[in-house]
Design a protein around this motif. Sequence first.
Motif, PDB file in Angstrom:
ATOM      1  N   PHE A  11       0.833  -1.145  -0.115  1.00  0.00           N
ATOM      2  CA  PHE A  11      -0.046   0.066  -0.021  1.00  0.00           C
ATOM      3  C   PHE A  11       0.823   1.312  -0.101  1.00  0.00           C
ATOM      4  CE2 PHE A  11       0.498  -0.997   4.370  1.00  0.00           C
ATOM      5  CZ  PHE A  11       1.059   0.201   4.837  1.00  0.00           C
ATOM      6  N   ALA A  12       2.203   1.196   0.397  1.00  0.00           N
ATOM      7  CA  ALA A  12       2.933   2.324   0.503  1.00  0.00           C
ATOM      8  C   ALA A  12       4.017   2.449  -0.901  1.00  0.00           C
ATOM      9  CB  ALA A  12       3.878   2.165   1.690  1.00  0.00           C
ATOM     10  N   GLY A  19       6.525   6.656   1.107  1.00  0.00           N
ATOM     11  CA  GLY A  19       6.291   5.292   0.900  1.00  0.00           C
ATOM     12  C   GLY A  19       7.413   4.559   1.705  1.00  0.00           C
ATOM     13  N   ALA A  20       8.556   4.684   1.143  1.00  0.00           N
ATOM     14  CA  ALA A  20       9.649   4.145   1.747  1.00  0.00           C
ATOM     15  C   ALA A  20       9.831   4.575   3.364  1.00  0.00           C
ATOM     16  CB  ALA A  20      10.975   4.278   1.212  1.00  0.00           C
ATOM     17  N   ALA A  21       9.408   5.664   3.486  1.00  0.00           N
ATOM     18  CA  ALA A  21       9.548   5.980   5.093  1.00  0.00           C
ATOM     19  C   ALA A  21       8.486   5.273   5.843  1.00  0.00           C
ATOM     20  CB  ALA A  21       9.500   7.490   5.294  1.00  0.00           C
ATOM     21  N   VAL A  22       7.401   5.026   5.164  1.00  0.00           N
ATOM     22  CA  VAL A  22       6.183   4.340   5.707  1.00  0.00           C
ATOM     23  C   VAL A  22       6.589   2.871   6.081  1.00  0.00           C
ATOM     24  CG1 VAL A  22       3.948   3.304   5.599  1.00  0.00           C
ATOM     25  CG2 VAL A  22       4.425   5.773   5.353  1.00  0.00           C
ATOM     26  N   THR A  23       7.185   2.329   4.926  1.00  0.00           N
ATOM     27  CA  THR A  23       7.665   0.794   5.316  1.00  0.00           C
ATOM     28  C   THR A  23       8.948   0.510   6.086  1.00  0.00           C
ATOM     29  OG1 THR A  23       7.321   0.412   2.881  1.00  0.00           O
ATOM     30  CG2 THR A  23       8.904  -1.043   3.814  1.00  0.00           C
ATOM     31  N   ASP A  24       9.878   1.729   6.442  1.00  0.00           N
ATOM     32  CA  ASP A  24      10.703   1.578   7.347  1.00  0.00           C
ATOM     33  C   ASP A  24       9.786   1.642   8.927  1.00  0.00           C
ATOM     34  OD1 ASP A  24      12.570   1.583   5.637  1.00  0.00           O
ATOM     35  OD2 ASP A  24      13.077   3.571   5.782  1.00  0.00           O
ATOM     36  N   ALA A  25       9.032   2.546   8.879  1.00  0.00           N
ATOM     37  CA  ALA A  25       8.435   2.908  10.273  1.00  0.00           C
ATOM     38  C   ALA A  25       7.452   1.570  10.435  1.00  0.00           C
ATOM     39  CB  ALA A  25       7.383   3.951  10.145  1.00  0.00           C
ATOM     40  N   MET A  26       6.840   0.849   9.376  1.00  0.00           N
ATOM     41  CA  MET A  26       6.315  -0.364   9.627  1.00  0.00           C
ATOM     42  C   MET A  26       7.403  -1.534  10.234  1.00  0.00           C
ATOM     43  SD  MET A  26       2.982  -0.069   9.365  1.00  0.00           S
ATOM     44  CE  MET A  26       2.423  -1.633   9.154  1.00  0.00           C
ATOM     45  N   ARG A  27       8.358  -1.420   9.703  1.00  0.00           N
ATOM     46  CA  ARG A  27       9.393  -2.565  10.212  1.00  0.00           C
ATOM     47  C   ARG A  27       9.766  -2.103  11.537  1.00  0.00           C
ATOM     48  NH1 ARG A  27      11.968  -1.898   4.725  1.00  0.00           N
ATOM     49  NH2 ARG A  27      11.500  -3.795   3.760  1.00  0.00           N
ATOM     50  N   ALA A  28      10.236  -0.872  11.986  1.00  0.00           N
ATOM     51  CA  ALA A  28      10.430  -0.465  13.165  1.00  0.00           C
ATOM     52  C   ALA A  28       9.407  -0.571  14.244  1.00  0.00           C
ATOM     53  CB  ALA A  28      10.752   1.079  13.148  1.00  0.00           C
ATOM     54  N   VAL A  29       8.056  -0.442  14.043  1.00  0.00           N
ATOM     55  CA  VAL A  29       7.008  -0.634  14.941  1.00  0.00           C
ATOM     56  C   VAL A  29       7.020  -2.180  15.377  1.00  0.00           C
ATOM     57  CG1 VAL A  29       4.911  -0.945  13.517  1.00  0.00           C
ATOM     58  CG2 VAL A  29       4.721   0.123  15.731  1.00  0.00           C
ATOM     59  N   GLY A  30       7.152  -3.146  14.169  1.00  0.00           N
ATOM     60  CA  GLY A  30       7.291  -4.558  14.433  1.00  0.00           C
ATOM     61  C   GLY A  30       8.479  -4.960  15.292  1.00  0.00           C
ATOM     62  N   ALA A  31       9.652  -4.355  15.124  1.00  0.00           N
ATOM     63  CA  ALA A  31      10.690  -4.621  15.991  1.00  0.00           C
ATOM     64  C   ALA A  31      10.744  -4.021  17.461  1.00  0.00           C
ATOM     65  CB  ALA A  31      11.885  -3.782  15.146  1.00  0.00           C
ATOM     66  N   MET A  32       9.620  -3.318  17.717  1.00  0.00           N
ATOM     67  CA  MET A  32       9.451  -2.782  18.752  1.00  0.00           C
ATOM     68  C   MET A  32       9.162  -4.177  19.841  1.00  0.00           C
ATOM     69  SD  MET A  32      10.279   0.217  19.260  1.00  0.00           S
ATOM     70  CE  MET A  32       9.234   0.910  20.850  1.00  0.00           C
ATOM     71  N   ASN A  33       8.754  -4.967  19.446  1.00  0.00           N
ATOM     72  CA  ASN A  33       8.082  -6.182  20.133  1.00  0.00           C
ATOM     73  C   ASN A  33       9.385  -7.364  20.379  1.00  0.00           C
ATOM     74  OD1 ASN A  33       5.499  -5.420  20.199  1.00  0.00           O
ATOM     75  ND2 ASN A  33       5.259  -6.385  18.115  1.00  0.00           N
ATOM     76  N   THR A  59      -0.950  10.662   6.919  1.00  0.00           N
ATOM     77  CA  THR A  59      -2.268   9.804   7.230  1.00  0.00           C
ATOM     78  C   THR A  59      -2.878   9.298   6.085  1.00  0.00           C
ATOM     79  OG1 THR A  59      -3.253  11.888   7.241  1.00  0.00           O
ATOM     80  CG2 THR A  59      -2.510  10.974   9.250  1.00  0.00           C
ATOM     81  N   ALA A  60      -2.813   9.731   5.032  1.00  0.00           N
ATOM     82  CA  ALA A  60      -3.355   9.204   3.618  1.00  0.00           C
ATOM     83  C   ALA A  60      -2.704   7.927   3.195  1.00  0.00           C
ATOM     84  CB  ALA A  60      -3.182  10.046   2.327  1.00  0.00           C
ATOM     85  N   VAL A  61      -1.524   7.668   3.608  1.00  0.00           N
ATOM     86  CA  VAL A  61      -0.780   6.580   2.969  1.00  0.00           C
ATOM     87  C   VAL A  61      -1.198   5.399   4.220  1.00  0.00           C
ATOM     88  CG1 VAL A  61       1.386   5.195   2.825  1.00  0.00           C
ATOM     89  CG2 VAL A  61       1.167   7.341   1.871  1.00  0.00           C
ATOM     90  N   LEU A  62      -1.114   5.847   5.479  1.00  0.00           N
ATOM     91  CA  LEU A  62      -1.514   4.881   6.421  1.00  0.00           C
ATOM     92  C   LEU A  62      -2.815   4.805   6.557  1.00  0.00           C
ATOM     93  CD1 LEU A  62       0.550   6.388   9.215  1.00  0.00           C
ATOM     94  CD2 LEU A  62       0.937   4.225   7.962  1.00  0.00           C
ATOM     95  N   ARG A  63      -3.721   5.323   5.888  1.00  0.00           N
ATOM     96  CA  ARG A  63      -5.219   5.130   5.710  1.00  0.00           C
ATOM     97  C   ARG A  63      -5.430   4.111   4.844  1.00  0.00           C
ATOM     98  NH1 ARG A  63     -10.848   6.862   6.132  1.00  0.00           N
ATOM     99  NH2 ARG A  63     -10.092   9.044   6.963  1.00  0.00           N
ATOM    100  N   ARG A  64      -4.682   4.173   3.581  1.00  0.00           N
ATOM    101  CA  ARG A  64      -4.702   3.193   2.680  1.00  0.00           C
ATOM    102  C   ARG A  64      -4.195   1.817   3.130  1.00  0.00           C
ATOM    103  NH1 ARG A  64      -2.339   6.141  -1.132  1.00  0.00           N
ATOM    104  NH2 ARG A  64      -0.225   5.119  -0.938  1.00  0.00           N
TER     105      ARG A  64
END
Length: 197
Positions: A11-12, A19-33, A59-64
Amino acid sequence: MAMEYGQQWSFAAESGGLGAAVTDAMRAVGAMNDTDEYAAEGYQQALDELNGYPAEDVTAVLRRGWETLPEFAYPDRWGIVQLLTDLRMTSATDVFETILTTPIPPERTPEFGHPYSTVGEEITIRTTAVEGLTRLAAEDDPGAVELLIRHVTDEHRSIQVACVMALRDLGADAGVDVSILVPEKDQELLRMRRDSW
């Protein structure tokens, strides 16, 4: 239906650097676990990078992502909500509303005897959205306060409790007397401690 790692973040892909920044952030939020001591630092860096883009675009990218991720992608769907919560962008209020009003699908694992519950996953996602609204309400976002008020009578008890406690804890800052919003049968919620539910 199995997905390769990262495929669910397509979606990003069409959003270039954002989109690349969102992908990096999705990886980072997953790594928090993970137990990696650098996970929190990496997550903060990812948030800082996203904050460099216009809030409406982020927010538009995250909404998507919320609208296109499959139901079973619970960690990724939660990750989107957690990012929106931690970014504290007022443009996220409408996305939180969408999340809270998306119907919770029926339990997908009733035949299993272990404690995993898909409804539980959905509730966690939505109570994280309530936390996002709470943070925005604390920063004087009237739309966030309005949504918390609307869900004081949510049909799902955990969401209702989260909204009542948020408004109660915000107190006069929210400009709302939550005690008159809570139905008589649920008045005990006003006395609950956060660690008791």
